[in-house]
Design an enzyme around this catalytic site. Structure first.
Site, PDB file in Angstrom:
ATOM      1  N   ASP A  38      42.785  35.297  42.444  1.00  0.00           N
ATOM      2  CA  ASP A  38      41.586  35.643  43.215  1.00  0.00           C
ATOM      3  C   ASP A  38      41.532  34.819  44.502  1.00  0.00           C
ATOM      4  OD1 ASP A  38      39.236  36.898  43.798  1.00  0.00           O
ATOM      5  OD2 ASP A  38      38.057  35.935  42.220  1.00  0.00           O
ATOM      6  N   GLY A  39      40.871  35.393  45.506  1.00  0.00           N
ATOM      7  CA  GLY A  39      40.623  34.654  46.745  1.00  0.00           C
ATOM      8  C   GLY A  39      41.482  35.083  47.920  1.00  0.00           C
ATOM      9  N   ASN A  40      42.208  36.158  47.766  1.00  0.00           N
ATOM     10  CA  ASN A  40      43.058  36.624  48.874  1.00  0.00           C
ATOM     11  C   ASN A  40      42.222  37.003  50.095  1.00  0.00           C
ATOM     12  OD1 ASN A  40      45.135  36.394  47.077  1.00  0.00           O
ATOM     13  ND2 ASN A  40      45.356  38.585  46.695  1.00  0.00           N
ATOM     14  N   GLY A  41      41.116  37.716  49.829  1.00  0.00           N
ATOM     15  CA  GLY A  41      40.255  38.170  50.930  1.00  0.00           C
ATOM     16  C   GLY A  41      39.673  36.990  51.689  1.00  0.00           C
ATOM     17  N   HIS A  55      46.375  39.529  50.695  1.00  0.00           N
ATOM     18  CA  HIS A  55      47.143  40.095  49.565  1.00  0.00           C
ATOM     19  C   HIS A  55      48.648  39.890  49.804  1.00  0.00           C
ATOM     20  CE1 HIS A  55      43.476  41.599  48.015  1.00  0.00           C
ATOM     21  NE2 HIS A  55      43.337  42.600  48.860  1.00  0.00           N
ATOM     22  N   LEU A 149      62.037  34.458  31.474  1.00  0.00           N
ATOM     23  CA  LEU A 149      60.597  34.720  31.589  1.00  0.00           C
ATOM     24  C   LEU A 149      60.301  36.218  31.642  1.00  0.00           C
ATOM     25  CD1 LEU A 149      57.728  33.293  32.596  1.00  0.00           C
ATOM     26  CD2 LEU A 149      58.385  34.390  34.710  1.00  0.00           C
TER      27      LEU A 149
HETATM   28  C1  FPP Z   1      41.695  39.510  44.298  1.00  0.00           C
HETATM   29  O1  FPP Z   1      41.385  38.804  45.465  1.00  0.00           O
HETATM   30  C2  FPP Z   1      43.061  39.996  44.405  1.00  0.00           C
HETATM   31  C3  FPP Z   1      43.452  41.289  44.216  1.00  0.00           C
HETATM   32  C4  FPP Z   1      42.544  42.358  43.821  1.00  0.00           C
HETATM   33  C5  FPP Z   1      44.853  41.682  44.444  1.00  0.00           C
HETATM   34  C6  FPP Z   1      45.838  40.707  43.940  1.00  0.00           C
HETATM   35  C7  FPP Z   1      47.180  41.068  44.372  1.00  0.00           C
HETATM   36  C8  FPP Z   1      48.113  40.189  44.774  1.00  0.00           C
HETATM   37  C9  FPP Z   1      47.916  38.737  44.796  1.00  0.00           C
HETATM   38  C10 FPP Z   1      49.443  40.629  45.156  1.00  0.00           C
HETATM   39  C11 FPP Z   1      50.154  41.071  43.946  1.00  0.00           C
HETATM   40  C12 FPP Z   1      51.566  41.111  44.143  1.00  0.00           C
HETATM   41  C13 FPP Z   1      52.347  42.054  43.637  1.00  0.00           C
HETATM   42  C14 FPP Z   1      53.762  41.844  43.717  1.00  0.00           C
HETATM   43  C15 FPP Z   1      51.836  43.295  43.041  1.00  0.00           C
HETATM   44  P1  FPP Z   1      40.189  39.320  46.377  1.00  0.00           P
HETATM   45  O2  FPP Z   1      40.730  40.261  47.366  1.00  0.00           O
HETATM   46  O3  FPP Z   1      39.106  39.900  45.512  1.00  0.00           O
HETATM   47  O4  FPP Z   1      39.718  37.999  47.048  1.00  0.00           O
HETATM   48  P2  FPP Z   1      38.245  37.677  47.578  1.00  0.00           P
HETATM   49  O5  FPP Z   1      37.404  37.490  46.350  1.00  0.00           O
HETATM   50  O6  FPP Z   1      38.435  36.425  48.351  1.00  0.00           O
HETATM   51  O7  FPP Z   1      37.789  38.832  48.412  1.00  0.00           O
END
Ligand code: FPP
Length: 264
Positions: A38-41, A55, A149
């Site tokens: 979590d936390g990409n955004g 992401h 793994l």
């Molecule tokens: C939640 O963060 C993250 C997701 C919904 C997507 C996660 C996906 C990845 C990390 C990439 C995956 C990689 C592969 C290879 C499939 P958020 O966007 O809700 O973050 P925020 O709460 O800060 O908005």
């Protein structure tokens, strides 16, 4: 309390990454680690970048963490890449995330094969875009005999839907008379979940400061140790994974019972 859960042993404070890895290997390594990434955004927003940039950076973290988990001897790593609820996000973002498995596996499949990693997926495959299905199918096929793994992508995954699907299969077998209703027990339910080939997670990690399960592995996490961090997923690195593993190694798992001298 949280302090107690994240504290590192004093003797480990000044260790290098290599020393920490080597010491962790001498202790009990979690067989299965599950991660809510979590936390990409927020990572992207902090840099005035579009959410999808977060992401994309998060995808690189998956590579880093897979490599270390494999090196530590972790048997399975489950990463929550897309939930059944994530379809509610803007189409552009959904389309971008659906391209990530292709990019990830296109770039890193050779090294995953070299590292003996086996790629699997849990979630509803049929409603994924064809290109996503194809990328995952190809990776699963090419790594199916690998013995290192197991990298399990939770993709279009929702735990309640998974449990409902398991119940349908069991109900059908009862109706057909192949099993009796008294055969329904915890083991039978576990055998009908998408994780039937994996050990239950020993350690759950959720990044970005959120403290909830978001419909993730609700059955499987019954006795799992939880580890939460404020670090955003794209910033999560080897040191963070070791923090989580070391914290796990300091815990006293009791599964509802008592341990050691407490039983006297
Ligand atoms: C939640 O963060 C993250 C997701 C919904 C997507 C996660 C996906 C990845 C990390 C990439 C995956 C990689 C592969 C290879 C499939 P958020 O966007 O809700 O973050 P925020 O709460 O800060 O908005």
């Amino acid at each position: 309390m949280l302090h107690k859960l994240i504290r590192r042993k004093p003797e480990r404070q000044n260790q290098t990454l290599a020393e920490r890895i080597s010491q962790s290997k001498n202790e009990h390594i979690p067989a299965h680690i599950a991660i809510i990434m979590d936390g990409n955004g927020r990572w992207a927003k902090k840099r005035a970048l579009p959410r999808v940039a977060g992401h994309h950076e998060g995808m690189k973290t998956v590579r880093k963490i897979t490599r270390l988990a494999n090196d530590l001897g972790v048997r399975a790593l489950t990463v929550y890449a897309f939930s059944t609820e994530n379809w509610k996000r803007p189409k552009l973002e959904v389309d971008f995330i659906m391209r990530l498995p292709e990019e990830f596996l296109g770039k890193y499949l050779p090294e995953l094969i070299e590292q003996n990693v086996k790629v699997v997926m849990m979630g509803e495959n049929e409603t994924l875009p064809k290109h996503t299905q194809e990328a995952v199918r190809k990776a699963m096929e090419q790594t199916k005999d690998n013995t290192g793994l197991v990298l399990n992508f939770a993709l279009n995954y929702g735990s309640r839907a998974e449990i409902a699907q398991a119940m349908q299969k069991i109900a059908q077998q009862i109706q057909e008379g192949t099993i009796d209703h008294t055969d329904v027990n915890e083991d039978l339910i576990s055998q009908h979940l998408m994780t039937c080939d994996l050990p239950e997670p020993d350690l759950l990690i959720r990044t970005s400061g959120e403290v909830r399960l978001s419909n993730f592995m609700l059955w499987q996490l019954a006795y799992t140790e939880f580890w939460f961090t404020d670090t955003l997923w794209p910033d999560f690195d080897e040191a963070c994974l070791l923090d989580a593993v070391e914290s796990y190694q300091n815990r006293n798992r009791r599964y509802g019972g008592l341990k050691g001298e407490e039983t006297n």
